[in-house]
Design an enzyme around this catalytic site. Structure first.
Site, PDB file in Angstrom:
ATOM      1  N   VAL A   1       5.828  -3.664  -1.961  1.00 27.37           N
ATOM      2  CA  VAL A   1       5.903  -2.386  -1.248  1.00 27.37           C
ATOM      3  C   VAL A   1       6.546  -2.553   0.126  1.00 27.37           C
ATOM      4  O   VAL A   1       7.493  -1.843   0.483  1.00 27.37           O
ATOM      5  CB  VAL A   1       4.493  -1.773  -1.105  1.00 27.37           C
ATOM      6  CG1 VAL A   1       4.549  -0.495  -0.273  1.00 27.37           C
ATOM      7  CG2 VAL A   1       3.901  -1.487  -2.477  1.00 27.37           C
TER       8      VAL A   1
ATOM      9  N   LEU B   1      10.363  -3.556   0.090  1.00 24.80           N
ATOM     10  CA  LEU B   1      11.277  -2.509  -0.378  1.00 24.80           C
ATOM     11  C   LEU B   1      11.348  -1.342   0.602  1.00 24.80           C
ATOM     12  O   LEU B   1      12.408  -0.743   0.779  1.00 24.80           O
ATOM     13  CB  LEU B   1      10.846  -2.022  -1.768  1.00 24.80           C
ATOM     14  CG  LEU B   1      10.900  -3.091  -2.872  1.00 24.80           C
ATOM     15  CD1 LEU B   1      10.458  -2.513  -4.202  1.00 24.80           C
ATOM     16  CD2 LEU B   1      12.298  -3.702  -2.990  1.00 24.80           C
TER      17      LEU B   1
ATOM     18  N   VAL C   1      11.569 -19.445  -3.132  1.00 21.99           N
ATOM     19  CA  VAL C   1      12.073 -19.782  -1.800  1.00 21.99           C
ATOM     20  C   VAL C   1      11.518 -21.136  -1.372  1.00 21.99           C
ATOM     21  O   VAL C   1      10.316 -21.386  -1.458  1.00 21.99           O
ATOM     22  CB  VAL C   1      11.674 -18.688  -0.783  1.00 21.99           C
ATOM     23  CG1 VAL C   1      12.027 -19.113   0.636  1.00 21.99           C
ATOM     24  CG2 VAL C   1      12.346 -17.364  -1.131  1.00 21.99           C
TER      25      VAL C   1
ATOM     26  N   HIS D   1       6.395  28.454  -9.908  1.00 22.52           N
ATOM     27  CA  HIS D   1       7.790  28.228 -10.293  1.00 22.52           C
ATOM     28  C   HIS D   1       8.709  28.847  -9.232  1.00 22.52           C
ATOM     29  O   HIS D   1       8.466  29.966  -8.772  1.00 22.52           O
ATOM     30  CB  HIS D   1       8.068  28.887 -11.643  1.00 22.52           C
ATOM     31  CG  HIS D   1       9.512  28.832 -12.044  1.00 22.52           C
ATOM     32  ND1 HIS D   1      10.094  27.698 -12.562  1.00 22.52           N
ATOM     33  CD2 HIS D   1      10.493  29.773 -11.983  1.00 22.52           C
ATOM     34  CE1 HIS D   1      11.368  27.944 -12.800  1.00 22.52           C
ATOM     35  NE2 HIS D   1      11.643  29.197 -12.460  1.00 22.52           N
TER      36      HIS D   1
END
Length: 512
Positions: free
Chosen positions: A226, A229, A280, A491
């Site tokens: 999280v 990104l 890494v 809607h």
């Protein structure tokens, strides 16, 4: 019109859950409000973050004499000071910039010479944080919470030493109950040499990445979770070339696999690059440039990447340094996590723990719920947290939000389930806004006593973080997909896709 048969599926709750929903007791225990300075507190909270400060406020509201110790000198913890809130400020501002620079084409709007004033952006972020932290101090005064700026150390059961920020002798606070709410700190990269130095602004953690003084040309993010990104998205929008290096073969561990795959495709379409399946070995500052050395997990030649900034974003670990757990024998588990029972109690009577310092998702709102629950419990009420209804959100664009089980979890548990999905490409509001990436996914019980009950909901949408609240409420009340599908949604709204995904799970949607 035709009659509608609605089955509301409400699984029986644990007794503690029912207590948690009950009205306050008619007779509450007498608490120590108004005791003279130096006498015993009902509660001392160690940590003033999103777990600690709501604990203290709720305790104050319930009539307790309460103190809160915070070593940062500002309330709100990591979340408010160097986490959730400043990152959301940067995410929103950078999204506005990218829309102005690139994204208004379908709407017939164009702008020339769009510029980003990074200094002004950072001042907005800082002003947001300052205003909110000051607001919490105001709430402490309103509910008569004693606020101490310093580091709390448990010296004995019922005794906390408050070491002042400015130095000097410790002040001893006597208390009936201690609540540990010390939060978490960024984790290191397992098996790698990565020395974070936020001041140098080359090898940084999430705190340092929020405070860069110039837009880097290249950014490497270690970890496709999280934090990585979100921060990667901020700088990519501002023009940085972002490469995410991840040990696993997928992004966002713990997120539903189908959602994670679609999310990665969207991020790649936006320009984010991924190096999946790499371990890494090191990240170093070589004369003001970042150098990252990594090995393919499946074997192969070592590779080297270079960037202006390298962000280490491999999760977080509980922070219990200097807490004094060893002074009283509070049991710590893996990675320093404070071990608790189902009522937040440690193995030492009168000492409790919540939030990132204990098991479970490291989320600010989970910590807050636990804090309110323990305050209610200690006031003789039925505080309770339903861990099956804790949402998680990734604040990229589009956002990703989820609550409940993933498909992989249900398969692993052998639960019979059905899936319903609805894409935003078939939603009129999303199409009108030219913002139709994503979908809503429902997972519901298939057969048995709770046939149709919602087990999990997963969303990719521009407003997923807000939309998921309807799903959390539905799961809190044990709703079926049909309950949602037969509830009228306005809607045109994005939330109609939520309704239609529910309809898809138990029958068929109208617009797909």
């Amino acid at each position: 019109g035709s009659s509608r048969h609605r089955t509301v599926l409400r699984p029986s709750r644990p007794h503690s859950a029912m207590l948690g929903r009950s009205l306050a007791r008619a007779v509450r225990p007498r608490l120590s409000r108004g005791l003279a300075t130096g006498e015993t507190y009902d509660m001392v909270v160690i940590g003033g973050g999103p777990g600690g400060y709501p604990t203290a406020i709720k305790a104050g509201q319930l009539g307790m004499k309460v103190a809160c110790i915070e070593m940062r000198g500002r309330l709100g913890g990591t979340c408010l000071n160097v986490g959730c809130i400043p990152s959301k400020a940067l995410l929103h501002s950078s999204h506005l910039y990218e829309e102005a620079a690139k994204g208004w084409g379908p709407h017939g709007i164009s702008a020339d010479n769009v510029k980003m004033d990074l200094d002004k952006l950072m001042k907005h972020k800082a002003k947001t944080v300052t205003g909110l932290t000051g607001g919490i101090e105001g709430l402490f005064k309103k509910y008569k919470v004693d606020y101490f700026k310093g580091k709390g150390e448990i010296t004995a059961p019922g005794s906390v030493a408050m070491h002042p920020m400015e130095g000097g002798p410790a002040q001893t606070l006597s208390t009936k109950n201690i609540v540990i709410a010390t939060g978490s700190v960024p984790a290191g990269v397992p098996g790698a040499t990565v020395t974070v130095d936020n001041d140098a602004k080359v090898i940084v953690d999430s705190t340092g990445c929020l405070d860069l003084e110039k837009i880097p040309e290249k950014l490497i993010v270690i970890g496709a979770g999280v934090i990585g990104l979100e921060m990667g998205s901020v700088w990519r929008r501002l023009g940085t070339e972002v490469t995410v290096v991840e040990y696993l073969d997928r992004i966002t561990p713990g997120i539903d696999d189908e959602i994670a795959k679609k999310f990665k495709q969207i991020l790649e379409k936006q320009g984010m690059k991924f190096k999946m399946g790499y371990a890494v070995k090191s990240a170093t500052n070589e004369g003001g440039k970042g150098k990252l050395v990594m090995d393919p997990v499946g074997g192969g030649a070592t590779e080297t990447l270079e960037a202006d900034v390298i962000l280490s974003a491999t999760g977080r670990v509980p922070y219990t340094e200097g807490l004094g757990a060893e002074n009283v024998g509070v049991k710590l588990g893996a990675r320093g996590m404070v071990e608790i029972d189902d009522h937040f109690a440690t193995n030492v009577p009168g000492i409790y723990a919540i939030g990132d310092a204990v098991r479970g998702a490291m989320l600010a709102h989970k910590a807050e719920e636990e804090g309110i629950a323990i305050a209610e419990q200690l006031a003789g009420l039925g505080g309770h947290v339903n861990y099956d209804a804790i949402p998680g959100v990734i604040y990229t664009h589009p956002e990703v939000a989820s609550v409940g089980k993933t498909e992989e979890q249900l398969k692993g548990e052998g639960v019979a389930y059905k899936v319903g999905t609805f894409p935003f490409m078939a939603n009129s509001r999303a199409r009108a806004m030219a913002d139709a990436d994503g979908l809503v996914k429902f997972l519901i019980q298939d057969g048995g006593a709770h046939d149709g009950m919602v087990l999990g909901i997963h969303i990719i949408a521009s407003n997923a973080g807000e939309m998921i609240a309807e799903g959390v409420l539905a799961m809190e009340y044990g709703a079926s997909a049909e309950d949602i599908g037969r509830t009228c949604h306005a809607h045109p709204t994005m939330s109609e896709a939520f309704k239609e995904a529910a309809m898809s799970a138990y029958g068929k949607p109208i617009h797909f």
